[in-house]
Design an enzyme around this catalytic site. Structure first.
Site, short mmCIF file in Angstrom:
data_model
loop_
_atom_site.label_atom_id
_atom_site.label_comp_id
_atom_site.label_asym_id
_atom_site.label_seq_id
_atom_site.Cartn_x
_atom_site.Cartn_y
_atom_site.Cartn_z
N ASP A 150 0.87 -1.18 0.00
CA ASP A 150 0.00 0.00 0.00
C ASP A 150 0.91 1.24 0.00
OD1 ASP A 150 -3.06 0.68 0.72
OD2 ASP A 150 -1.80 1.98 1.91
N ASP B 232 -7.47 -9.12 5.02
CA ASP B 232 -8.59 -8.99 5.96
C ASP B 232 -9.18 -7.59 6.00
OD1 ASP B 232 -6.15 -8.00 7.29
OD2 ASP B 232 -7.51 -7.68 8.98
N PHE C 87 -9.82 -0.43 -1.05
CA PHE C 87 -9.64 -1.46 -0.04
C PHE C 87 -10.14 -2.81 -0.54
CE2 PHE C 87 -10.37 -3.80 3.84
CZ PHE C 87 -9.19 -3.55 4.51
N LYS D 283 -0.62 -1.39 -4.92
CA LYS D 283 -1.45 -0.20 -5.18
C LYS D 283 -0.49 0.95 -5.50
CE LYS D 283 -5.05 -1.19 -1.68
NZ LYS D 283 -5.58 -0.71 -0.39
P1 IMP Z 1 1.82 -0.44 3.86
O1 IMP Z 1 2.88 -0.39 4.91
O2 IMP Z 1 1.02 0.84 3.82
O3 IMP Z 1 2.35 -0.81 2.50
O4 IMP Z 1 0.77 -1.51 4.35
C1 IMP Z 1 0.80 -2.82 3.95
C2 IMP Z 1 -0.08 -3.65 4.84
O5 IMP Z 1 -1.35 -3.00 5.05
C3 IMP Z 1 -0.40 -4.96 4.14
O6 IMP Z 1 0.52 -5.94 4.51
C4 IMP Z 1 -1.80 -5.26 4.64
O7 IMP Z 1 -1.72 -5.97 5.84
C5 IMP Z 1 -2.40 -3.90 4.91
N1 IMP Z 1 -3.25 -3.46 3.77
C6 IMP Z 1 -2.98 -2.47 2.90
N2 IMP Z 1 -3.97 -2.32 2.00
C7 IMP Z 1 -4.90 -3.26 2.31
C8 IMP Z 1 -6.17 -3.62 1.73
O8 IMP Z 1 -6.67 -3.06 0.73
N3 IMP Z 1 -6.82 -4.66 2.33
C9 IMP Z 1 -6.34 -5.32 3.41
N4 IMP Z 1 -5.15 -5.01 3.97
C10 IMP Z 1 -4.43 -3.99 3.43
#
Ligand code: IMP
Ligand code: MG
Length: 177
Positions: A104, A160, A153, A132
């Site tokens: 993300d 989850d 999302f 994303k």
């Molecule tokens: P980041 O550090 O912002 O890249 O977050 C990554 C983590 O956020 C992933 O490993 C997921 O656990 C959670 N995450 C991010 N986007 C989603 C989503 O759309 N659905 C579910 N979990 C998400």
């Protein structure tokens, strides 16, 4: 349309489409890692279903382990500092592949990557099922990506919504975001 807790979701990727792409990723890894005995490091909880399917398609010598990332250790000017839990394996001189469900902002993975690099692996690459790109906040090269999706999302296939929906076989996107 399905409901997970208080939100509605619509289908995005079917289990068949996911399975096909997971096998393609495994084929790419087999070409790149033949004779390298890679260690796959899955990030819990989200990656466990993806990693399990990917691992079954990898017909080369390889090993698997899992880590968990704590919400944060402390805060610094760069934001949250995350801690890696559960890594027992010695990574020195190993070919390591981090396996993630979704990228993300990229903040989690960039911290995990930097901390694992300190353990002096022979190489360190990232495979993520979903990315994303519009949400990315750091510069983090992703070596193997299953699907690029919009900044919305999603749940299912290990992902989850407040711990629910991981057991859905396909991936679903929130309706009317
Ligand atoms: P980041 O550090 O912002 O890249 O977050 C990554 C983590 O956020 C992933 O490993 C997921 O656990 C959670 N995450 C991010 N986007 C989603 C989503 O759309 N659905 C579910 N979990 C998400
Ligand atoms: Mg995750």
């Amino acid at each position: 349309m399905i409901k997970v807790k208080d939100k509605f979701f619509v289908p995005l990727l079917t289990k068949e489409v996911i399975q096909e792409r997971v096998c393609q990723l495994a084929n790419e890894l087999m070409e790149d890692y033949e004779d390298k005995d890679p260690l796959l490091v899955g990030i819990l909880n989200g990656s466990f279903i993806f990693l399990s399917d990917l691992f079954k398609c990898l017909h080369i010598d390889c090993e698997v382990t899992f880590i968990r990332v704590s919400s944060y250790l402390n805060t610094s000017s760069t934001g949250e500092v995350k801690q890696i839990l559960g890594l027992k394996e010695n990574l020195k001189d190993r070919h390591v592949i981090i396996v993630e469900d979704i990228v993300d902002s990229g903040l989690t993975l960039s911290q995990v990557k930097n901390q694992l690099l300190e353990k002096e692996p022979a190489s360190l690459k990232i495979v993520t099922l979903l990315n994303k790109p519009e949400a990315m906040k750091v510069s983090l090269p992703l070596d193997y990506v299953g699907f690029e999706i919009k900044n919305e999302f999603v749940v299912g296939y290990g992902l989850d919504y407040d711990e629910k929906g991981r057991n859905l076989e396909g991936i679903y996107v929130v309706a009317n975001p």
